[in-house]
Design a protein around this motif. Structure first.
Motif, PDB file in Angstrom:
ATOM      1  N   ARG A 124       0.852  -1.087   0.160  1.00 23.13           N
ATOM      2  CA  ARG A 124      -0.048  -0.010   0.021  1.00 23.13           C
ATOM      3  C   ARG A 124       1.022   1.248   0.103  1.00 23.13           C
ATOM      4  NH1 ARG A 124      -3.774   0.716   3.739  1.00 23.13           N
ATOM      5  NH2 ARG A 124      -3.901  -1.261   4.259  1.00 23.13           N
ATOM      6  N   ASP A 156       1.920   5.068   1.306  1.00 22.69           N
ATOM      7  CA  ASP A 156       1.740   5.791   2.625  1.00 22.69           C
ATOM      8  C   ASP A 156       1.000   6.902   2.807  1.00 22.69           C
ATOM      9  OD1 ASP A 156       2.884   6.193   5.279  1.00 22.69           O
ATOM     10  OD2 ASP A 156       4.058   7.627   4.463  1.00 22.69           O
ATOM     11  N   GLN A 157      -0.444   6.582   2.612  1.00 19.95           N
ATOM     12  CA  GLN A 157      -1.385   7.486   2.873  1.00 19.95           C
ATOM     13  C   GLN A 157      -2.318   7.101   3.663  1.00 19.95           C
ATOM     14  OE1 GLN A 157      -2.767   7.641  -1.351  1.00 19.95           O
ATOM     15  NE2 GLN A 157      -1.106   8.914  -1.832  1.00 19.95           N
ATOM     16  N   VAL A 158      -2.954   8.161   4.511  1.00 21.74           N
ATOM     17  CA  VAL A 158      -3.654   7.904   5.489  1.00 21.74           C
ATOM     18  C   VAL A 158      -5.094   7.550   4.816  1.00 21.74           C
ATOM     19  CG1 VAL A 158      -5.030   8.873   7.504  1.00 21.74           C
ATOM     20  CG2 VAL A 158      -2.686   8.995   7.221  1.00 21.74           C
ATOM     21  N   ASP A 184      -7.625   5.470   6.347  1.00 26.53           N
ATOM     22  CA  ASP A 184      -8.678   4.805   7.317  1.00 26.53           C
ATOM     23  C   ASP A 184      -8.478   5.586   8.835  1.00 26.53           C
ATOM     24  OD1 ASP A 184     -10.199   2.743   8.241  1.00 26.53           O
ATOM     25  OD2 ASP A 184      -8.940   1.102   7.430  1.00 26.53           O
ATOM     26  N   SER A 227       6.488   7.825   8.990  1.00 25.48           N
ATOM     27  CA  SER A 227       5.416   7.625   7.949  1.00 25.48           C
ATOM     28  C   SER A 227       4.164   8.488   8.311  1.00 25.48           C
ATOM     29  CB  SER A 227       5.476   6.144   7.992  1.00 25.48           C
ATOM     30  OG  SER A 227       4.849   5.339   8.913  1.00 25.48           O
ATOM     31  N   ASN A 228       3.424   8.413   7.364  1.00 22.35           N
ATOM     32  CA  ASN A 228       2.007   8.983   7.591  1.00 22.35           C
ATOM     33  C   ASN A 228       1.040   7.939   7.997  1.00 22.35           C
ATOM     34  OD1 ASN A 228       2.672  11.475   6.484  1.00 22.35           O
ATOM     35  ND2 ASN A 228       2.503  10.525   4.259  1.00 22.35           N
ATOM     36  N   ALA A 229       1.131   6.790   7.559  1.00 20.40           N
ATOM     37  CA  ALA A 229      -0.009   5.792   7.851  1.00 20.40           C
ATOM     38  C   ALA A 229       0.888   4.539   8.385  1.00 20.40           C
ATOM     39  CB  ALA A 229      -0.650   4.976   6.526  1.00 20.40           C
ATOM     40  N   SER A 260      -3.744   6.574  10.584  1.00 15.38           N
ATOM     41  CA  SER A 260      -2.726   7.759  10.918  1.00 15.38           C
ATOM     42  C   SER A 260      -1.922   7.407  11.840  1.00 15.38           C
ATOM     43  CB  SER A 260      -3.245   9.015  11.014  1.00 15.38           C
ATOM     44  OG  SER A 260      -2.261  10.134  11.543  1.00 15.38           O
ATOM     45  N   PHE A 289       6.294   2.430   2.108  1.00 13.31           N
ATOM     46  CA  PHE A 289       7.387   3.485   2.498  1.00 13.31           C
ATOM     47  C   PHE A 289       7.866   3.066   3.697  1.00 13.31           C
ATOM     48  CE2 PHE A 289       7.873   7.440   4.559  1.00 13.31           C
ATOM     49  CZ  PHE A 289       8.984   8.178   3.811  1.00 13.31           C
TER      50      PHE A 289
END
Lengths: 95, 504
Positions: free
Chosen positions: A63, A65-67, A69, B35-37, B44, B72
């Motif tokens: 996936r 690295d984006q929020v 959820d 990292s962001n996630a 987050s 990432f």
């Protein structure tokens, strides 16, 4: 390798599964049958064969690295026997 | 690159009742990946959110939810490995470490026991100019963090927040190459510095983003060398692991206490039990976590939800090509290119933002002067101003470079430069313009200086006599002339004229 009742009791405890004393002999016997089957598999010569991790050649899915959820406190806590002020509330576990 | 050879630091010894003992320390540092996630979910990682708001169903271990790896986080682990000169394993795999605790809803932590992503590397830990310990890194693996339990909100309940659950950690495991409490702290400092340079972990120890488990054992002098020769642990004493520390001070205190505790046991004829301990900063002692012993059978097995992690050499090469200049190289370059001392170069490279600021000043002016001004004046002023960081500095590199250039050109004296710095700090503006407008320019006109010198000499005949008897007192005249000219006279010119006029 043979599993005795003490080992069966210890495995049950590690897994947090309550097993009554009188059920231990049957459980140990089950374990031994499973291990016996594994022993049988061990007879196959796999010298030089890489362990197979998937039946189809697949790459581990990634996936970005984006929020994407979260922000669902109510749903996350919905099944909790007790929740207070946004926290799961559990019997005290401090040492 | 400079080839630097270092001498090993002195090993810390503790005197027992019978003889001296040496310390052997290995560390497992848990560094939260920037990292962001999270590692396996899209929630987050932000610190300080509402409890249980940064939680995906994967993190809460809802039935049927499957982990999907954040690429990432993998990249960050590879970058860290490359920064520690470590081998990267193109194939690694995830295992389940099984234990029960309220802040671990899965009932297991996803970790990498058998096939970590990063292999052996090293960290050079400086203990003074030319003195350093090379600490070998055994491995780095990726794993999930657990949640947070709060025990003091209710007398009978513990409160659990899963925001941290599933955040990516890098566990950086060292070999037992650290030989004292100060080295342990220096090791963490260096590791933190490298991670911050790489941008793979913010190193915030207060928030728990960098924390360490410390393995401590004791041995008699000579035994450690045998271990190093053979890599056979039987030469070392039994170790105890002190868990989860996030303060440099406590780490040092805990090691010191733990070593003394073990020495007392061994000298008393007893045996050290291998166990996990906790440091209690209030009491200043470590104590056994006996209740956890039973749980220490983790029954690791490969996680069936995750295929092995395969990465390509080309991708690793791309990451390697994008690595920033690391602290050791930067420090060596600062010493070589700008002629800085070991100490100054260390101070300036501690944080990469500071190093970048210094370089901008140095490139706009002079290296050595820039180092002095950044370290003594700017850092000092920022510290006084509410402990500000370099990013909040009201003085830009161009402005500070401008001030230094004015000194070098002889337009202002060093003393006036301090006043100018204060003006620029408080009010901003272009240094040379300020000097013009406020008449701060150094008086180099010998006629004007001469007049001032004559005046001071004429007004103080008694001092003249004393100075002529004892030339060391001539400095008083220099001081008076500087005062009379508002500090604007060129001190060298004043000195020369005073000596001439006094006939010295």
């Amino acid at each position: 390798m043979s599993i005795d009742e003490n080992t069966a009791a210890r495995v049950a405890k590690l897994a947090r599964i309550k097993v009554e004393d009188d059920a231990l002999p049957a459980l140990a016997a089950d374990f031994n049958r499973i291990l016996g089957f594994i022993e049988q598999l061990n007879e196959v010569d796999v010298e030089g064969v890489e362990p197979m991790t998937s039946v189809t050649p697949m790459r581990l899915k990634r996936r970005e690295d984006q929020v994407t959820d979260g922000h669902q406190q109510a749903q996350v806590l919905a099944n909790a026997p007790d929740a207070r002020e946004g926290f799961f509330a559990v019997p005290k576990v401090v040492e | 690159m400079l080839d630097l050879t270092y001498e090993a630091p002195k090993v810390k010894t503790i005197a027992g009742a019978k003889h001296d003992w040496e310390l052997v320390i290995g560390m497992e540092v848990h560094a939260q990946v920037s990292s962001n996630a999270k590692l396996f979910s899209g929630a987050s990682t932000k610190f300080g959110a509402e409890p249980n708001s940064n939680v995906a169903f994967v993190d809460a271990a809802m039935p049927g939810m499957l982990p999907v790896i954040n690429e990432f986080c993998v990249e960050q682990a590879v970058r860290t490995g490359l920064g520690l000169k470590a081998g990267i394993n193109l194939t690694s795999a995830f295992d389940r470490k099984n234990y029960f605790y309220p802040d671990l809803p899965q009932g297991y932590q996803i970790s990498q026991l058998y096939h970590p992503i990063v292999g052996e590397g090293e960290v050079l830990v400086e203990m003074g100019p030319g003195v350093a310990r090379k600490v070998r890194i055994e491995r780095i693996h990726l794993e999930q963090d657990a949640g947070k339990s709060i025990h003091d909100m209710d007398p009978h309940m513990s409160f659990v927040d899963l925001n941290r659950t599933g955040v990516a950690l890098m566990e950086i495991v060292s070999r037992p190459d650290i030989r004292g409490p100060e080295e342990a702290a220096a090791y963490i400092t260096k590791l933190r510095q490298i991670l911050r340079y790489l941008g793979t972990c913010d190193g915030n120890m207060q928030n728990g983003n960098l924390r360490a488990d410390v393995n401590v054992s004791i041995c008699l002098p000579g035994a450690y060398e045998k271990y190093q020769e053979t890599q056979d642990f039987s030469h070392l004493g039994t170790r105890c692991e002190i868990k989860n520390m996030n303060s440099m001070r406590f780490i040092q205190q805990a090691i010191e206490y733990e070593a003394r505790r073990q020495i007392a046991i061994v000298e008393g004829g007893g045996k050290v039990d291998q166990e996990t301990r906790l440091y209690d900063p209030d009491k200043g002692e470590t104590r056994s976590m006996r209740s956890k012993e039973e749980a220490h059978d983790y029954r690791y097995f490969p996680d069936p939800d995750l295929l092995p992690l395969e990465i390509e050499q080309a991708w690793v090469d791309d990451i390697a090509a994008s690595l920033p200049e690391l602290p050791d190289q930067k420090k060596a370059r600062f010493m070589g290119d700008y002629g800085l001392s070991d100490y100054d170069a260390s101070v300036l490279t501690a944080e990469h933002e500071n190093a970048a600021f210094f370089e901008d000043v140095a490139n706009a002016s002079d290296g050595k002067l820039a180092a002095n001004w950044v370290i003594n004046d700017l850092f000092g002023r920022l510290k006084k101003d509410g402990d500000k960081g370099i990013s909040e500095s009201p003085v830009s590199p161009a402005q500070l470079g401008g001030i230094i250039n004015l000194i070098q050109k002889g337009d202002i004296s060093g003393k006036i430069a301090k006043d100018l710095f204060e003006i620029v700090y408080a009010e901003g503006g272009d240094p040379s313009q300020i000097v013009e407008e406020r008449g701060m320019k150094q008086v180099t006109d010998t006629g004007a200086i001469e007049a001032a010198v004559d005046e001071v000499i004429a007004a103080n005949p008694a001092q003249v006599e004393k100075a002529q008897a004892n030339p060391k007192l001539a400095g008083w005249f220099v001081g008076q002339v500087m005062k009379a000219t508002g500090g604007k006279a060129n001190p060298a010119a004043v000195n020369e004229l005073v000596m001439k006029k006094l006939g010295l």
